[in-house]
Design a protein around this motif. Structure first.
Motif, PDB file in Angstrom:
ATOM      1  N   UNK A 198      39.029  47.951  48.983  1.00 29.86           N
ATOM      2  CA  UNK A 198      39.126  47.996  47.521  1.00 29.86           C
ATOM      3  C   UNK A 198      40.567  47.750  47.079  1.00 29.86           C
ATOM      4  N   UNK A 199      40.749  47.196  45.884  1.00 33.19           N
ATOM      5  CA  UNK A 199      42.101  47.143  45.323  1.00 33.19           C
ATOM      6  C   UNK A 199      42.654  48.553  45.132  1.00 33.19           C
ATOM      7  N   UNK A 200      43.953  48.698  45.221  1.00 33.92           N
ATOM      8  CA  UNK A 200      44.564  50.022  45.050  1.00 33.92           C
ATOM      9  C   UNK A 200      44.356  50.548  43.643  1.00 33.92           C
ATOM     10  N   UNK A 201      44.349  49.679  42.661  1.00 37.80           N
ATOM     11  CA  UNK A 201      44.156  50.104  41.275  1.00 37.80           C
ATOM     12  C   UNK A 201      42.672  50.337  40.991  1.00 37.80           C
ATOM     13  N   UNK A 202      42.404  51.230  40.044  1.00 37.90           N
ATOM     14  CA  UNK A 202      41.028  51.582  39.708  1.00 37.90           C
ATOM     15  C   UNK A 202      40.392  50.526  38.809  1.00 37.90           C
ATOM     16  N   UNK A 203      39.073  50.418  38.909  1.00 28.29           N
ATOM     17  CA  UNK A 203      38.282  49.564  38.025  1.00 28.29           C
ATOM     18  C   UNK A 203      37.092  50.357  37.518  1.00 28.29           C
ATOM     19  N   UNK A 204      36.674  50.137  36.275  1.00 27.08           N
ATOM     20  CA  UNK A 204      35.520  50.867  35.746  1.00 27.08           C
ATOM     21  C   UNK A 204      34.216  50.314  36.299  1.00 27.08           C
ATOM     22  N   UNK A 205      33.313  51.194  36.712  1.00 32.15           N
ATOM     23  CA  UNK A 205      32.043  50.761  37.286  1.00 32.15           C
ATOM     24  C   UNK A 205      31.274  49.872  36.315  1.00 32.15           C
TER      25      UNK A 205
ATOM     26  N   UNK B 228      34.819  45.618  47.517  1.00 32.06           N
ATOM     27  CA  UNK B 228      34.387  45.968  46.170  1.00 32.06           C
ATOM     28  C   UNK B 228      35.577  46.485  45.373  1.00 32.06           C
ATOM     29  N   UNK B 229      35.321  46.745  44.094  1.00 33.01           N
ATOM     30  CA  UNK B 229      36.280  47.426  43.216  1.00 33.01           C
ATOM     31  C   UNK B 229      35.588  48.654  42.657  1.00 33.01           C
ATOM     32  N   UNK B 230      36.346  49.707  42.380  1.00 30.63           N
ATOM     33  CA  UNK B 230      35.715  50.967  41.978  1.00 30.63           C
ATOM     34  C   UNK B 230      36.741  51.910  41.378  1.00 30.63           C
ATOM     35  N   UNK B 231      36.276  52.943  40.651  1.00 27.76           N
ATOM     36  CA  UNK B 231      37.181  54.012  40.217  1.00 27.76           C
ATOM     37  C   UNK B 231      37.801  54.708  41.425  1.00 27.76           C
ATOM     38  N   UNK B 232      38.877  55.417  41.209  1.00 28.30           N
ATOM     39  CA  UNK B 232      39.615  56.036  42.314  1.00 28.30           C
ATOM     40  C   UNK B 232      38.772  57.038  43.085  1.00 28.30           C
ATOM     41  N   UNK B 233      37.855  57.745  42.413  1.00 27.68           N
ATOM     42  CA  UNK B 233      37.079  58.789  43.071  1.00 27.68           C
ATOM     43  C   UNK B 233      35.741  58.278  43.603  1.00 27.68           C
ATOM     44  N   UNK B 234      35.461  57.006  43.467  1.00 29.86           N
ATOM     45  CA  UNK B 234      34.144  56.493  43.824  1.00 29.86           C
ATOM     46  C   UNK B 234      33.939  56.529  45.343  1.00 29.86           C
TER      47      UNK B 234
END
Length: 367
Positions: free
Chosen positions: A53-60, A39-45
Motif C-alpha cells: 500500500x502507499x504510505x499515505x492514507x486513501x478513503x475506502x 491496494x490503497x486504504x485508510x491507515x487502520x484498514x
C-alpha cells in the motif's frame, strides 16, 4: 511464479461483482504461485497487513476518484512493481496498469470486464461529471490496453467489443469466463427482513444499462392485472428509480446485503430476471443458477452466451412481449431442478482454474 493483483476492488466494495471476481482470481492464482496484493486504504484498514500500500492514507469510498487513481497508478504502482518484481501483474478492474512498463520483464494483464463506460451512458451526478469520467475512463482503458501483454475478457461478446474499439489489441485478447465458486444454498433465515415467501428477483439497479425502470414499469402493469404476479425484490437502492416507481405495492428494495443474504435471495426466488440492455458477462445469472433458481434474461450481449438455451428470453425493448412473458411465468412458474446447477458448473472453480492455467502458460511463453 510471483503474481501481483490489483486488490482495490476488494478494499473498496468487497461484495461487488468485480470484487467477488478478484477474490476468485486470488484463490485460483494461489495454485500457480505466490500472490502479491496491491491496494490503497485508510491507515487502520486490515488490508494494509496483507497488501502493498502507499504510505499515505486513501478513503475506502473514494478509490475510484480520479485523484486517488492517479496517486496510485502514477505515484505508487510503478515503483511498487519495480521493488517487488512480480512475474505477472494483473489489473483487475477495467483499467489500472501503471503509466509505463517497469520492470521490463514483468508481464502485464488487463481484466477488461466490459467497455460500457465508453459506449453507453453511466450513472453520474451531472452531464459534466459524466463527460469528465468518460474521458478519464477512455484514457485509462486505452492506456492499459496499449500497455497490456494480454487482455482477458469474461465473454466472447466483450472480446468482440474490445476488438472493435481497440483493433490493434485484437491478437492479445482472450476469454476468461467469470468464476462462480460452489457455495451451499443459504437457509431462509439468511434472507433480509421483509422478504415474502414468493418473489421475483433483480440484482443491480444503478447503471442505466441495467434497464430497471422499464422492467419495473412492465412488472407493475402486469401485477395490477394479475394477482398471481409475485412481489419484486430489487437488490439496489430505491433512489435509482424514478419517483413515480418508488414505493409501489409489492416492490421491495434491499441494499448493503451480505454475501449470505444474496445467496439466500438467489436460492429462494421463483425467478431471477436480468433485463439489461447490455452485459459484459451477467454474474447474477450464473450465481442464481448455481443456487438452483430459474432465470429469464434479455436478448443480446453476453447474456446470450451464459444463460442455458432453454431459459426464457425477451427483448429489452419490447414491453408488450415482456409483459406477456411475465403473465405466462406467473401462471406457470418454472420448476426448480438441477439442470441450472449443472449448467453453472461450467463456471465453477475447476473450470476457471483450468482456463486460467492455459492463459498463464501462454503468457509465460510470450503470447
Amino acid at each position: 511464479m510471483r503474481i501481483g493483483i490489483d486488490y482495490r476492488p476488494v478494499t473498496a466494495a468487497p461484495y461487488s461483482g468485480i470484487a467477488r471476481q478478484v477474490l476468485a482470481l486470488e484463490q485460483a492464482l494461489q495454485t500457480f504461485g505466490e500472490v502479491q496484493r496491491f491496494t490503497a486504504a485508510p491507515l487502520e484498514h486490515p488490508h494494509r497487513q496483507i497488501a502493498h500500500c502507499p504510505a499515505s492514507a486513501s478513503p475506502v469510498n473514494g478509490l475510484h476518484r480520479p485523484r486517488e487513481r492517479v496517486k496510485f497508478e502514477l505515484g505508487f504502482l510503478p515503483q511498487a512493481i519495480k521493488d517487488n518484481k512480480p512475474d505477472v501483474y494483473i489489473a483487475t478492474a477495467n483499467t489500472g496498469l501503471p503509466f509505463w512498463q517497469t520492470p521490463p520483464d514483468t508481464r502485464y494483464v488487463l481484466l477488461l470486464h466490459d467497455v460500457f463506460q465508453l459506449t453507453m451512458d453511466n450513472h453520474h451526478g451531472s452531464r459534466l461529471k459524466a463527460m469528465v469520467y468518460r474521458q478519464i475512463d477512455r484514457f485509462g482503458i486505452s492506456r492499459s490496453v496499449a500497455l497490456a501483454d494480454a487482455v482477458w475478457t469474461p465473454s466472447g461478446f466483450t472480446a468482440s467489443e474490445v476488438a472493435r474499439l481497440f483493433p490493434q489489441a485484437a491478437a492479445r485478447i482472450a476469454v476468461l469466463p467469470n468464476a462462480v465458486p460452489a457455495v451451499r444454498p443459504a437457509a431462509p433465515s439468511c434472507l433480509p427482513v421483509g422478504i415474502p415467501a414468493q418473489y421475483w428477483l433483480v440484482v443491480g439497479t444503478r447503471e442505466p444499462r441495467k434497464n430497471i425502470p422499464w422492467f419495473v414499469a412492465a412488472w407493475q402493469a402486469v401485477r395490477q392485472q394479475h394477482s398471481r404476479v409475485p412481489a419484486l425484490v430489487l437488490v439496489g437502492s430505491q433512489a435509482d428509480l424514478p419517483l413515480a416507481l418508488r414505493g409501489l405495492d409489492g416492490l421491495i428494495c434491499v441494499s448493503g446485503v451480505s454475501e449470505a443474504q444474496l445467496l439466500a435471495l438467489y436460492a429462494h426466488t421463483a425467478c431471477l430476471w436480468q433485463p439489461s440492455l447490455a452485459e459484459g458477462f451477467g454474474l447474477p445469472v450464473i450465481e442464481a443458477l448455481a443456487q438452483g433458481a430459474p432465470v429469464a434474461v434479455a436478448e443480446g450481449s453476453a447474456l446470450d452466451e451464459i444463460a442455458p438455451p432453454g431459459s426464457p428470453r425477451f427483448s429489452p425493448y419490447d414491453g408488450a412481449a415482456l409483459q406477456a412473458l411475465m403473465r405466462g411465468l406467473a401462471l406457470s412458474p418454472q420448476a426448480k431442478d438441477s439442470s441450472g446447477q449443472k449448467w453453472a458448473a461450467r463456471y465453477a472453480m475447476p473450470s476457471y482454474c483450468e482456463r486460467l492455467g492455459v492463459l498463464l502458460a501462454a503468457l509465460r511463453a510470450g503470447l
